[in-house]
Design a protein around this motif. Sequence first.
Motif, PDB file in Angstrom:
ATOM      1  N   TRP A  75       5.345  -6.672   5.187  1.00  0.00           N
ATOM      2  CA  TRP A  75       6.438  -5.952   4.521  1.00  0.00           C
ATOM      3  C   TRP A  75       6.804  -6.605   3.198  1.00  0.00           C
ATOM      4  CZ3 TRP A  75       8.877  -1.637   3.902  1.00  0.00           C
ATOM      5  CH2 TRP A  75      10.112  -1.635   3.252  1.00  0.00           C
ATOM      6  N   ARG A  76       6.882  -7.955   3.152  1.00  0.00           N
ATOM      7  CA  ARG A  76       7.251  -8.653   1.927  1.00  0.00           C
ATOM      8  C   ARG A  76       6.194  -8.444   0.830  1.00  0.00           C
ATOM      9  NH1 ARG A  76      12.345  -9.807   1.400  1.00  0.00           N
ATOM     10  NH2 ARG A  76      12.362 -11.996   0.836  1.00  0.00           N
ATOM     11  N   ILE A  77       4.938  -8.454   1.227  1.00  0.00           N
ATOM     12  CA  ILE A  77       3.864  -8.199   0.258  1.00  0.00           C
ATOM     13  C   ILE A  77       3.952  -6.754  -0.240  1.00  0.00           C
ATOM     14  CG2 ILE A  77       1.366  -8.013  -0.031  1.00  0.00           C
ATOM     15  CD1 ILE A  77       1.130 -10.361   1.976  1.00  0.00           C
ATOM     16  N   TYR A  78       4.240  -5.831   0.698  1.00  0.00           N
ATOM     17  CA  TYR A  78       4.423  -4.426   0.339  1.00  0.00           C
ATOM     18  C   TYR A  78       5.579  -4.287  -0.660  1.00  0.00           C
ATOM     19  CZ  TYR A  78       5.705   0.497   0.841  1.00  0.00           C
ATOM     20  OH  TYR A  78       6.027   1.807   0.584  1.00  0.00           O
ATOM     21  N   GLU A  79       6.673  -4.986  -0.402  1.00  0.00           N
ATOM     22  CA  GLU A  79       7.830  -4.963  -1.302  1.00  0.00           C
ATOM     23  C   GLU A  79       7.437  -5.423  -2.702  1.00  0.00           C
ATOM     24  OE1 GLU A  79      12.118  -5.944   0.059  1.00  0.00           O
ATOM     25  OE2 GLU A  79      10.809  -7.228   1.255  1.00  0.00           O
ATOM     26  N   SER A  80       6.651  -6.507  -2.760  1.00  0.00           N
ATOM     27  CA  SER A  80       6.272  -7.084  -4.046  1.00  0.00           C
ATOM     28  C   SER A  80       5.489  -6.085  -4.895  1.00  0.00           C
ATOM     29  CB  SER A  80       5.419  -8.335  -3.839  1.00  0.00           C
ATOM     30  OG  SER A  80       6.138  -9.318  -3.137  1.00  0.00           O
ATOM     31  N   PHE A  81       4.581  -5.343  -4.267  1.00  0.00           N
ATOM     32  CA  PHE A  81       3.704  -4.455  -5.021  1.00  0.00           C
ATOM     33  C   PHE A  81       4.278  -3.047  -5.194  1.00  0.00           C
ATOM     34  CE2 PHE A  81       0.718  -7.735  -3.702  1.00  0.00           C
ATOM     35  CZ  PHE A  81      -0.003  -7.933  -4.878  1.00  0.00           C
ATOM     36  N   HIS A  82       4.918  -2.528  -4.139  1.00  0.00           N
ATOM     37  CA  HIS A  82       5.394  -1.138  -4.185  1.00  0.00           C
ATOM     38  C   HIS A  82       6.745  -1.008  -4.879  1.00  0.00           C
ATOM     39  CE1 HIS A  82       6.800   2.803  -2.623  1.00  0.00           C
ATOM     40  NE2 HIS A  82       5.511   3.088  -2.671  1.00  0.00           N
ATOM     41  N   ASP A  83       7.528  -2.096  -4.906  1.00  0.00           N
ATOM     42  CA  ASP A  83       8.832  -2.140  -5.566  1.00  0.00           C
ATOM     43  C   ASP A  83       9.802  -1.056  -5.076  1.00  0.00           C
ATOM     44  OD1 ASP A  83      10.798  -3.060  -7.274  1.00  0.00           O
ATOM     45  OD2 ASP A  83      10.059  -1.935  -9.006  1.00  0.00           O
ATOM     46  N   PRO A  84      10.108  -1.019  -3.760  1.00  0.00           N
ATOM     47  CA  PRO A  84      11.018   0.005  -3.241  1.00  0.00           C
ATOM     48  C   PRO A  84      12.465  -0.176  -3.698  1.00  0.00           C
ATOM     49  CG  PRO A  84      10.516  -1.589  -1.529  1.00  0.00           C
ATOM     50  CD  PRO A  84       9.636  -1.916  -2.693  1.00  0.00           C
ATOM     51  N   TYR A  85      12.794  -1.351  -4.252  1.00  0.00           N
ATOM     52  CA  TYR A  85      14.176  -1.589  -4.686  1.00  0.00           C
ATOM     53  C   TYR A  85      14.348  -1.456  -6.195  1.00  0.00           C
ATOM     54  CZ  TYR A  85      14.464  -3.099   0.085  1.00  0.00           C
ATOM     55  OH  TYR A  85      14.382  -3.118   1.455  1.00  0.00           O
ATOM     56  N   ILE A 100       9.891 -12.584  -4.147  1.00  0.00           N
ATOM     57  CA  ILE A 100       9.772 -11.962  -2.825  1.00  0.00           C
ATOM     58  C   ILE A 100       8.459 -12.378  -2.179  1.00  0.00           C
ATOM     59  CG2 ILE A 100       9.423  -9.756  -1.636  1.00  0.00           C
ATOM     60  CD1 ILE A 100      11.385  -8.528  -3.681  1.00  0.00           C
ATOM     61  N   GLY A 101       7.380 -12.328  -2.967  1.00  0.00           N
ATOM     62  CA  GLY A 101       6.080 -12.727  -2.435  1.00  0.00           C
ATOM     63  C   GLY A 101       6.058 -14.191  -2.034  1.00  0.00           C
ATOM     64  N   LEU A 102       6.655 -15.061  -2.869  1.00  0.00           N
ATOM     65  CA  LEU A 102       6.691 -16.495  -2.567  1.00  0.00           C
ATOM     66  C   LEU A 102       7.493 -16.793  -1.305  1.00  0.00           C
ATOM     67  CD1 LEU A 102       7.174 -18.179  -6.069  1.00  0.00           C
ATOM     68  CD2 LEU A 102       5.195 -18.378  -4.564  1.00  0.00           C
ATOM     69  N   SER A 103       8.553 -16.005  -1.081  1.00  0.00           N
ATOM     70  CA  SER A 103       9.413 -16.267   0.075  1.00  0.00           C
ATOM     71  C   SER A 103       8.672 -16.067   1.395  1.00  0.00           C
ATOM     72  CB  SER A 103      10.658 -15.367   0.040  1.00  0.00           C
ATOM     73  OG  SER A 103      10.300 -14.016   0.242  1.00  0.00           O
ATOM     74  N   SER A 104       7.558 -15.332   1.339  1.00  0.00           N
ATOM     75  CA  SER A 104       6.783 -15.122   2.565  1.00  0.00           C
ATOM     76  C   SER A 104       5.947 -16.346   2.927  1.00  0.00           C
ATOM     77  CB  SER A 104       5.869 -13.892   2.423  1.00  0.00           C
ATOM     78  OG  SER A 104       4.900 -14.114   1.416  1.00  0.00           O
ATOM     79  N   LEU A 105       5.913 -17.355   2.020  1.00  0.00           N
ATOM     80  CA  LEU A 105       5.145 -18.574   2.292  1.00  0.00           C
ATOM     81  C   LEU A 105       5.677 -19.292   3.523  1.00  0.00           C
ATOM     82  CD1 LEU A 105       2.927 -20.552   1.316  1.00  0.00           C
ATOM     83  CD2 LEU A 105       4.694 -21.692  -0.048  1.00  0.00           C
ATOM     84  N   THR A 158       8.668 -26.149  -3.547  1.00  0.00           N
ATOM     85  CA  THR A 158       9.878 -26.448  -4.325  1.00  0.00           C
ATOM     86  C   THR A 158      10.360 -25.211  -5.079  1.00  0.00           C
ATOM     87  OG1 THR A 158       9.102 -28.728  -4.605  1.00  0.00           O
ATOM     88  CG2 THR A 158      10.879 -28.008  -6.037  1.00  0.00           C
ATOM     89  N   ILE A 159       9.423 -24.458  -5.637  1.00  0.00           N
ATOM     90  CA  ILE A 159       9.780 -23.209  -6.325  1.00  0.00           C
ATOM     91  C   ILE A 159      10.372 -22.213  -5.327  1.00  0.00           C
ATOM     92  CG2 ILE A 159       8.858 -21.195  -7.539  1.00  0.00           C
ATOM     93  CD1 ILE A 159       6.764 -23.076  -8.790  1.00  0.00           C
ATOM     94  N   THR A 160       9.757 -22.145  -4.149  1.00  0.00           N
ATOM     95  CA  THR A 160      10.276 -21.258  -3.092  1.00  0.00           C
ATOM     96  C   THR A 160      11.693 -21.659  -2.712  1.00  0.00           C
ATOM     97  OG1 THR A 160       8.027 -20.977  -2.224  1.00  0.00           O
ATOM     98  CG2 THR A 160       9.847 -20.342  -0.783  1.00  0.00           C
ATOM     99  N   ALA A 161      11.950 -22.976  -2.654  1.00  0.00           N
ATOM    100  CA  ALA A 161      13.297 -23.471  -2.338  1.00  0.00           C
ATOM    101  C   ALA A 161      14.294 -23.017  -3.396  1.00  0.00           C
ATOM    102  CB  ALA A 161      13.277 -24.998  -2.247  1.00  0.00           C
ATOM    103  N   ALA A 162      13.891 -23.103  -4.683  1.00  0.00           N
ATOM    104  CA  ALA A 162      14.772 -22.678  -5.775  1.00  0.00           C
ATOM    105  C   ALA A 162      15.057 -21.178  -5.684  1.00  0.00           C
ATOM    106  CB  ALA A 162      14.125 -23.017  -7.120  1.00  0.00           C
ATOM    107  N   VAL A 163      14.025 -20.407  -5.320  1.00  0.00           N
ATOM    108  CA  VAL A 163      14.198 -18.956  -5.150  1.00  0.00           C
ATOM    109  C   VAL A 163      15.208 -18.674  -4.040  1.00  0.00           C
ATOM    110  CG1 VAL A 163      13.051 -16.828  -4.408  1.00  0.00           C
ATOM    111  CG2 VAL A 163      11.919 -18.331  -6.049  1.00  0.00           C
ATOM    112  N   GLN A 164      15.115 -19.424  -2.931  1.00  0.00           N
ATOM    113  CA  GLN A 164      16.044 -19.246  -1.819  1.00  0.00           C
ATOM    114  C   GLN A 164      17.478 -19.542  -2.246  1.00  0.00           C
ATOM    115  OE1 GLN A 164      14.895 -18.300   1.663  1.00  0.00           O
ATOM    116  NE2 GLN A 164      13.463 -17.632   0.097  1.00  0.00           N
TER     117      GLN A 164
END
Length: 280
Positions: A75-85, A100-105, A158-164
């Motif tokens: 779903w997160r990968i789908y969100e990243s590419f399809h941009d439903p928001y 969004i994609g990084l947060s799935s890590l 670390t980048i993912t942490a900053a995104v969070q």
Amino acid sequence: MKKSKKKYIKYFPILGCISTGLIYTAIGVIAMLSLLRLKEGGASKNSLLAYVQDLTGGKIIIWAILLGMLCYIVWRIYESFHDPYHYGKGWKGLARRTGIGLSSLADAFIAYSALIVLLGSANYSEHGTPEQKREMTANMLDYGWGKWLVVGLGVLLTITAAVQLFYGITRGYRERLDIVRFSRRKKATIFFLGFTGYVARGVILGIIGFFFIKSGILSDPGYVVNTDKAFNFIGDHIGKVPFAIVAFGIICYGLFMFALGITYDLDNDPSDPNFSPRKS
């Protein structure tokens, strides 16, 4: 998104949120029990899965968690590419979609751990020792380019942490919540859980990322930590009160994910009075 497609895919984020909620609520509770000296360590996903595996029906629970995490990653990968928001293709929109994609890590690490437990390929400790991660890091460091791979993984974490942190502070999750008809008190509670939870998760991921970077630079896998040892670092070097705050925050993150699963809005539908298209 067409209605028929919605009908099929709507369960992906719901299952993912519930699985994530179970994992993080349990980790936060275990961390609190460790602080109160009622349990010796174990506040990590690997230790939790090792514990669950020994329970009656434990493998069924782990299979359910694995399925949920895989659904959420898709779903997160789908969100990243399809941009439903409707974040758009400008630099701000692309930055948010990349986030969004990084947060799935972090979700991928949970899915990987669950799969390894089910396959019996690892002997995880229920007491929180990060031996599996250190062994993996040691294997990477055996290669000339492995040092930079470990550093790169640390930087990515670390980048993912900053995104969070950014996500929690700016309420970047709000378009996913269908809570327009909720009372002000219920909304405030969900926003509190989201803010506290994302900040706590960002702190833990940041510590793990920092020690991966240190491990790579010094070529020493002994510096690698997991969630349990990240909590220990906070308790030993910052204090018991910050430890308790972060543990409470992790519980809040788990509870927020339950709330998100229950109220998930798949595409910020224009028919919803809460709809606010984004421009970048």
